[in-house]
Design a protein around this motif. Sequence first.
Motif, PDB file in Angstrom:
ATOM      1  N   LYS A 183       0.698  -1.355  -0.253  1.00 51.98           N
ATOM      2  CA  LYS A 183       0.103  -0.167   0.053  1.00 51.98           C
ATOM      3  C   LYS A 183       1.086   1.559  -0.139  1.00 51.98           C
ATOM      4  CE  LYS A 183      -0.926  -1.076   5.044  1.00 51.98           C
ATOM      5  NZ  LYS A 183      -0.629  -2.251   4.903  1.00 51.98           N
ATOM      6  N   THR A 184       2.202   1.578   0.905  1.00 52.66           N
ATOM      7  CA  THR A 184       3.012   2.634   1.012  1.00 52.66           C
ATOM      8  C   THR A 184       3.698   2.904  -0.722  1.00 52.66           C
ATOM      9  OG1 THR A 184       3.227   2.585   3.114  1.00 52.66           O
ATOM     10  CG2 THR A 184       5.165   3.208   1.446  1.00 52.66           C
ATOM     11  N   THR A 185       3.504   1.532  -1.275  1.00 50.91           N
ATOM     12  CA  THR A 185       4.648   1.330  -2.492  1.00 50.91           C
ATOM     13  C   THR A 185       3.743   1.830  -4.238  1.00 50.91           C
ATOM     14  OG1 THR A 185       6.137  -0.345  -1.953  1.00 50.91           O
ATOM     15  CG2 THR A 185       5.566   0.387  -4.446  1.00 50.91           C
ATOM     16  N   ILE A 186       2.372   1.617  -3.596  1.00 49.45           N
ATOM     17  CA  ILE A 186       1.028   1.941  -4.394  1.00 49.45           C
ATOM     18  C   ILE A 186       0.311   3.116  -4.428  1.00 49.45           C
ATOM     19  CG2 ILE A 186      -1.034   1.133  -5.144  1.00 49.45           C
ATOM     20  CD1 ILE A 186      -0.789  -1.492  -4.524  1.00 49.45           C
ATOM     21  N   THR A 187       0.310   4.032  -3.171  1.00 45.77           N
ATOM     22  CA  THR A 187       1.028   5.314  -3.017  1.00 45.77           C
ATOM     23  C   THR A 187       1.498   5.889  -3.467  1.00 45.77           C
ATOM     24  OG1 THR A 187      -0.978   4.355  -1.105  1.00 45.77           O
ATOM     25  CG2 THR A 187      -0.439   6.726  -0.741  1.00 45.77           C
ATOM     26  N   SER A 188       2.668   5.804  -2.964  1.00 43.61           N
ATOM     27  CA  SER A 188       3.938   6.604  -3.481  1.00 43.61           C
ATOM     28  C   SER A 188       3.834   6.069  -5.008  1.00 43.61           C
ATOM     29  CB  SER A 188       4.816   5.842  -3.246  1.00 43.61           C
ATOM     30  OG  SER A 188       5.146   5.673  -1.958  1.00 43.61           O
ATOM     31  N   MET A 189       3.326   5.569  -5.902  1.00 52.32           N
ATOM     32  CA  MET A 189       3.722   5.653  -7.128  1.00 52.32           C
ATOM     33  C   MET A 189       1.827   6.718  -7.955  1.00 52.32           C
ATOM     34  SD  MET A 189       3.624   1.570  -7.948  1.00 52.32           S
ATOM     35  CE  MET A 189       5.593   0.744  -8.068  1.00 52.32           C
ATOM     36  N   ILE A 190       0.841   6.252  -7.575  1.00 47.30           N
ATOM     37  CA  ILE A 190       0.150   7.373  -7.761  1.00 47.30           C
ATOM     38  C   ILE A 190       0.748   8.999  -7.761  1.00 47.30           C
ATOM     39  CG2 ILE A 190      -2.004   7.927  -7.429  1.00 47.30           C
ATOM     40  CD1 ILE A 190      -2.886   5.155  -6.011  1.00 47.30           C
ATOM     41  N   LEU A 191       1.135   9.339  -6.537  1.00 48.49           N
ATOM     42  CA  LEU A 191       2.009  10.785  -5.697  1.00 48.49           C
ATOM     43  C   LEU A 191       2.736  10.809  -6.838  1.00 48.49           C
ATOM     44  CD1 LEU A 191       1.422  10.412  -2.153  1.00 48.49           C
ATOM     45  CD2 LEU A 191       0.112  11.531  -3.727  1.00 48.49           C
ATOM     46  N   HIS A 192       4.073  10.120  -7.141  1.00 51.20           N
ATOM     47  CA  HIS A 192       4.569  10.261  -8.282  1.00 51.20           C
ATOM     48  C   HIS A 192       3.953  10.226  -9.769  1.00 51.20           C
ATOM     49  CE1 HIS A 192       8.627  10.092  -9.850  1.00 51.20           C
ATOM     50  NE2 HIS A 192       7.793   9.866 -11.093  1.00 51.20           N
ATOM     51  N   VAL A 193       3.058   9.682 -10.034  1.00 48.86           N
ATOM     52  CA  VAL A 193       2.693   9.656 -11.926  1.00 48.86           C
ATOM     53  C   VAL A 193       1.483  11.263 -11.107  1.00 48.86           C
ATOM     54  CG1 VAL A 193       1.338   9.137 -12.364  1.00 48.86           C
ATOM     55  CG2 VAL A 193       2.208   7.822 -12.284  1.00 48.86           C
ATOM     56  N   LEU A 194       0.883  11.451 -10.467  1.00 46.35           N
ATOM     57  CA  LEU A 194       0.117  12.327 -10.903  1.00 46.35           C
ATOM     58  C   LEU A 194       1.380  13.732 -10.307  1.00 46.35           C
ATOM     59  CD1 LEU A 194      -1.984  11.642  -7.803  1.00 46.35           C
ATOM     60  CD2 LEU A 194      -2.765  12.106 -10.318  1.00 46.35           C
ATOM     61  N   LYS A 195       2.114  13.955  -9.957  1.00 48.61           N
ATOM     62  CA  LYS A 195       2.958  15.731  -9.675  1.00 48.61           C
ATOM     63  C   LYS A 195       3.355  16.016 -11.164  1.00 48.61           C
ATOM     64  CE  LYS A 195       6.685  17.180  -6.948  1.00 48.61           C
ATOM     65  NZ  LYS A 195       7.574  17.661  -5.705  1.00 48.61           N
ATOM     66  N   GLY A 233      -2.138  -1.424 -10.192  1.00 50.06           N
ATOM     67  CA  GLY A 233      -2.541  -1.212  -9.258  1.00 50.06           C
ATOM     68  C   GLY A 233      -3.269   0.360  -9.567  1.00 50.06           C
ATOM     69  N   ALA A 234      -1.771   0.733  -9.542  1.00 50.41           N
ATOM     70  CA  ALA A 234      -1.576   2.397  -9.458  1.00 50.41           C
ATOM     71  C   ALA A 234      -1.855   3.266 -10.967  1.00 50.41           C
ATOM     72  CB  ALA A 234      -0.254   2.561  -9.468  1.00 50.41           C
ATOM     73  N   ILE A 251      -6.015   2.794 -10.805  1.00 47.96           N
ATOM     74  CA  ILE A 251      -6.164   4.661  -9.479  1.00 47.96           C
ATOM     75  C   ILE A 251      -6.350   6.019 -10.340  1.00 47.96           C
ATOM     76  CG2 ILE A 251      -5.923   6.014  -6.955  1.00 47.96           C
ATOM     77  CD1 ILE A 251      -7.656   3.070  -6.897  1.00 47.96           C
ATOM     78  N   CYS A 252      -4.767   6.038 -10.846  1.00 43.98           N
ATOM     79  CA  CYS A 252      -4.683   7.092 -11.765  1.00 43.98           C
ATOM     80  C   CYS A 252      -5.327   7.076 -12.700  1.00 43.98           C
ATOM     81  CB  CYS A 252      -3.625   7.116 -12.579  1.00 43.98           C
ATOM     82  SG  CYS A 252      -2.443   6.710 -10.870  1.00 43.98           S
ATOM     83  N   GLN A 253      -5.879   6.680 -14.261  1.00 40.02           N
ATOM     84  CA  GLN A 253      -7.183   6.200 -14.627  1.00 40.02           C
ATOM     85  C   GLN A 253      -7.999   7.246 -14.190  1.00 40.02           C
ATOM     86  OE1 GLN A 253      -5.924   2.487 -15.995  1.00 40.02           O
ATOM     87  NE2 GLN A 253      -6.762   3.770 -18.775  1.00 40.02           N
ATOM     88  N   GLN A 254      -8.471   6.915 -12.981  1.00 44.50           N
ATOM     89  CA  GLN A 254      -9.716   6.828 -12.026  1.00 44.50           C
ATOM     90  C   GLN A 254      -9.781   8.643 -12.240  1.00 44.50           C
ATOM     91  OE1 GLN A 254     -11.453   4.154  -9.964  1.00 44.50           O
ATOM     92  NE2 GLN A 254     -10.084   2.864 -10.289  1.00 44.50           N
ATOM     93  N   ILE A 255      -8.534   9.149 -11.470  1.00 43.50           N
ATOM     94  CA  ILE A 255      -7.795  10.132 -10.768  1.00 43.50           C
ATOM     95  C   ILE A 255      -7.944  11.782 -12.269  1.00 43.50           C
ATOM     96  CG2 ILE A 255      -6.389  11.716  -9.737  1.00 43.50           C
ATOM     97  CD1 ILE A 255      -6.101   9.766  -7.816  1.00 43.50           C
ATOM     98  N   GLY A 256      -8.203  10.840 -13.405  1.00 41.78           N
ATOM     99  CA  GLY A 256      -7.845  11.625 -14.845  1.00 41.78           C
ATOM    100  C   GLY A 256      -6.294  11.976 -15.858  1.00 41.78           C
ATOM    101  N   PHE A 265      -0.112   7.716 -17.818  1.00 45.34           N
ATOM    102  CA  PHE A 265       0.920   6.982 -16.701  1.00 45.34           C
ATOM    103  C   PHE A 265       2.159   5.948 -17.035  1.00 45.34           C
ATOM    104  CE2 PHE A 265       1.274   2.993 -13.980  1.00 45.34           C
ATOM    105  CZ  PHE A 265       1.321   3.060 -12.753  1.00 45.34           C
ATOM    106  N   TYR A 266       2.901   5.430 -17.957  1.00 45.59           N
ATOM    107  CA  TYR A 266       3.978   5.061 -18.542  1.00 45.59           C
ATOM    108  C   TYR A 266       4.889   5.830 -18.655  1.00 45.59           C
ATOM    109  CZ  TYR A 266       1.123   0.962 -19.436  1.00 45.59           C
ATOM    110  OH  TYR A 266       0.840  -0.652 -18.930  1.00 45.59           O
ATOM    111  N   GLN A 267       4.342   7.106 -19.003  1.00 48.62           N
ATOM    112  CA  GLN A 267       5.416   7.994 -19.382  1.00 48.62           C
ATOM    113  C   GLN A 267       6.363   9.011 -17.640  1.00 48.62           C
ATOM    114  OE1 GLN A 267       4.240  11.592 -20.605  1.00 48.62           O
ATOM    115  NE2 GLN A 267       5.996  12.393 -20.699  1.00 48.62           N
ATOM    116  N   ALA A 268       5.036   8.658 -16.696  1.00 46.34           N
ATOM    117  CA  ALA A 268       5.408   8.925 -15.327  1.00 46.34           C
ATOM    118  C   ALA A 268       6.295   8.068 -14.794  1.00 46.34           C
ATOM    119  CB  ALA A 268       5.096   9.637 -14.731  1.00 46.34           C
ATOM    120  N   ILE A 269       5.708   6.605 -14.642  1.00 44.82           N
ATOM    121  CA  ILE A 269       6.028   6.117 -13.912  1.00 44.82           C
ATOM    122  C   ILE A 269       7.051   5.315 -14.296  1.00 44.82           C
ATOM    123  CG2 ILE A 269       5.266   3.483 -15.109  1.00 44.82           C
ATOM    124  CD1 ILE A 269       4.605   4.581 -11.481  1.00 44.82           C
TER     125      ILE A 269
END
Length: 452
Positions: A114-126, A279-280, A283-288, A294-298
């Motif tokens: 959960k920490t890693t997935i949350t971190s991945m999501i925040l990294h992509v969004l930023k 999984g991340a 979630i990112c797709q649901q946020i927009g 996503f792939y460009q950022a991850i």
Amino acid sequence: MQIHFIAIGGSAMHNLALALHDKGYKITGSDDVIYEPSKTRLAKQGLLPEAFGWYPEKLSKDIDAVILGMHAKSDNPELVRAQELGLQIFSYPEFLYEQSKHKTRVVIGGSHGKTTITSMILHVLKYHGKAVDFMVGAQLEGFDRMVHLTEENDFIVLEGDEYLSSPIDKRPKFHLYKPNIALISGIAWDHMNVFPTYDIYVDQFKIFVDSIVNGGSITYNEEDKEVDAIVQNTENSIRRFPYRTPPYHITGGQTFLETTEGPLPINVFGKHNLSNIAGAKWICQQIGIDEDDFYQAIGSFDGASKRLEKLGEGTSSILFKDFAHSPSKVAATTAAVKEQYPSKKLVACLELHTYSSLNADFLEQYQQTLQAADIASVFYSPKSVAIKNLQELSASQIKVAFQREDLQVFTDPIQFERFLYAQEVEDSVFLLMSSGDYGGLDLTAFLKHLGA
């Protein structure tokens, strides 16, 4: 608002205090001990208590809310005073919900990842400049705080911990968030001191899924049979988005994720991390964030702090440290490192440090978790066993539990250090797994020994 923190020095608590301070709240707090980096970070903002200890006189009718940390006890003098005054008392997750009840709440749950997935999501969004509020359980590169709260952001991303909310609120934290968008990465029994049976532990995730708001969604790892069963059997009116480990390959110590645009080199590795990425992405797709973005950022995500962290490498040796201590994490991490470096000798060292891991009745959960290692060792402190009021362990018990006869078991930090330094350095990967420090092992000195 004037907020008082009881046990302000905790990792999560001090980050919340700093976040509210940034919002313009008046913050006070107490604690009987505060370690670094919390101490310095609070001091820089003028929030460090003048003296350590509990001072009921700090509580008055002027205080709008009290936030109670898990480090405090139910008979804490300041808590008792707050109750006498009839002040509003919140647990950490309760207050986060109050701060986000008008936002879209994204909650990432699961026994592991959960920490890693949350971190991945925040990294992509930023990476794509999409501002959100958040709470994550690790310090992230590029982020000043583990908690960020605003009035204007539409989304908040929360790491959903299943541990208890406060000394007077025995509900798991993730039961209080009421997510609009949720994720479960997997279920593997943990926190035996709170959830004494596997079934009781699983029930917490059933409650979590049922707490998702009507019309919300659950993104879930369909490869985990327990998770899949919970999602399929819930009567909650929610959308279901299953994910599984995506195709990947490893070439020359580099992991490549297979995408529609071709192989994408990524900086993290291991089947569990590839699953986390899947999984991340949902979630990112649901946020927009669309799939290509996503792939460009991850590709530039380097991992969450303390999660399979490369500390350094010599000419042909590498040292990793991972926060792993639960059986599922130990097995996943050990297998991932061996898969990434199949031609190197893997020396895996696990410290039993938590209540569950040191419990004789729980030990069998570790069977074959270190099988991927060429050389395996376990370290634990008998003092930790005594402090937790558990029955004594023996080396033979541990070997039987892990189902590995050649497992080397240490209780003396000096002997463990000698074992480590005696290992062949050339073409070796050293993996240290613990939430502790092996009785004070000097990692900087060991890195020098490896030629890093």
